[in-house]
Scaffold this active site. Structure first.
Site, PDB file in Angstrom:
ATOM      1  N   SER A   1       4.111  22.715  19.867  1.00  0.00           N
ATOM      2  CA  SER A   1       4.787  24.012  19.764  1.00  0.00           C
ATOM      3  C   SER A   1       4.437  24.887  20.977  1.00  0.00           C
ATOM      4  CB  SER A   1       4.407  24.675  18.436  1.00  0.00           C
ATOM      5  OG  SER A   1       5.254  25.773  18.154  1.00  0.00           O
TER       6      SER A   1
ATOM      7  N   ASP B   1      13.029  20.442  11.623  1.00  0.00           N
ATOM      8  CA  ASP B   1      12.156  21.543  12.052  1.00  0.00           C
ATOM      9  C   ASP B   1      12.900  22.867  11.893  1.00  0.00           C
ATOM     10  OD1 ASP B   1      10.666  23.432  13.647  1.00  0.00           O
ATOM     11  OD2 ASP B   1       9.737  21.745  14.688  1.00  0.00           O
TER      12      ASP B   1
ATOM     13  N   HIS C   1       7.879  20.853  11.366  1.00  0.00           N
ATOM     14  CA  HIS C   1       7.066  21.375  12.466  1.00  0.00           C
ATOM     15  C   HIS C   1       5.563  21.206  12.221  1.00  0.00           C
ATOM     16  CE1 HIS C   1       7.159  23.909  16.107  1.00  0.00           C
ATOM     17  NE2 HIS C   1       6.108  24.569  15.652  1.00  0.00           N
TER      18      HIS C   1
END
Length: 291
Positions: free
Chosen positions: A153, A229, A269
């Protein structure tokens, strides 16, 4: 700089060492964890740097990713730094939200005085100070000059930027769910305006822009994003924070970069996603580090 061992944990016949040291770049005590595959390595161990995402510390990867078995099998170490400075006293706005300030250094060098004075120089910390700190602390146990970098991320963004801005420094780069085009998403807008004074100033930390201009030794990059995600967004109500297609487009224009970008069906995620594919990433880096 001065340092101390906070704890040592035996795992997969290696040792996980949690270190604290005084950082010149971040102007405070910084903590990182390093795992080496043997108590006393017979030869210097190559390293992978793992950069974590928003709100994380050096503990998230070591406790959740399940990477130690693959690292042990390949004889590669891993370094997990923190995600921001953590000063004894915070400044206005530093602890107000999850995506800016504490735990959200965004791997840039802040130029806005308040944030620069507070030590938000995570780019310099990762690329310059931390490797030398490890060299000092662990000496011939590690091969600091034989390293790769990966992250998740915000940390995926950081890994890409560090590799693309430092040709030849890292043997390979990979990312899980990276923020690929931060000058065009809300997370990047907030970080760049806050730390750098403008979104335009953030172009030097935008992987989708840097990748097309990369000019150095051939660089292999592996990137995985789950197609479930939430941060891929669904329009105005839920913006696309990741934009993996922009990285693909940038890489297509540069034959010095070989990007493998994968969309993994059904994955989100979280660290469940990371744990599902972390062996692929460890082996990808090990193939380059041990070549």
């Amino acid at each position: 700089m001065a340092s101390k061992v906070l704890k040592t944990i035996r795992v997969f016949d290696g040792r996980l060492v949690k270190m604290q040291h005084v950082s010149a770049a971040c102007k405070c005590d910084m903590t990182y964890s390093i795992w080496l595959p043997e108590e006393k390595p017979a030869k210097p161990v190559p390293l992978i740097y793992w950069l974590s995402g928003l709100t994380c510390t050096d503990d998230n990867f070591t406790q959740k990713a399940g990477a130690f078995k693959a690292l042990k099998q390949r004889g590669v170490g891993i370094v997990c730094p923190d995600t921001s400075p953590r000063q004894p006293e915070t400044i206005e706005g530093e602890a107000d939200s999850y995506d800016f300030g504490t735990g959200a250094g965004f791997y840039v060098n802040a130029t806005v005085p308040a944030w620069s004075d507070q030590g938000y120089h995570m780019y310099d910390y990762i690329t310059q100070e931390l490797p030398e700190q490890i060299r000092t602390e662990f000496g011939t146990e590690v091969d600091v000059d034989n390293s790769s970098i990966m992250g998740h991320s915000m940390g995926g963004h950081g890994a890409l930027v560090c590799a693309l801005k430092n040709p030849g420094k890292y043997k390979s780069c990979s990312a899980f769910s990276p923020i690929c085009h931060p000058t065009a998403c809300p997370w990047g807008d907030k970080a760049f305006n806050g730390y750098l004074g403008s979104v335009g100033a953030g172009e030097e930390y935008d992987a989708s822009l840097l990748i097309s201009k990369y000019d150095g030794p051939h660089l292999d990059i592996l990137s995985d994003t789950g197609d479930a995600d939430d941060f891929l967004g669904d329009g105005a109500d839920k913006p696309n924070q990741l934009q993996p297609e922009t990285l693909i487009q940038g890489a297509a224009a540069n034959d010095k970069v070989n990007l493998t970008s994968r969309s993994q069906p059904g994955y989100d995620h979280s660290y469940f996603f990371i744990a599902s594919f972390v062996d692929d990433h460890v082996n990808f880096h090990a193939d380059h580090l041990l070549a």
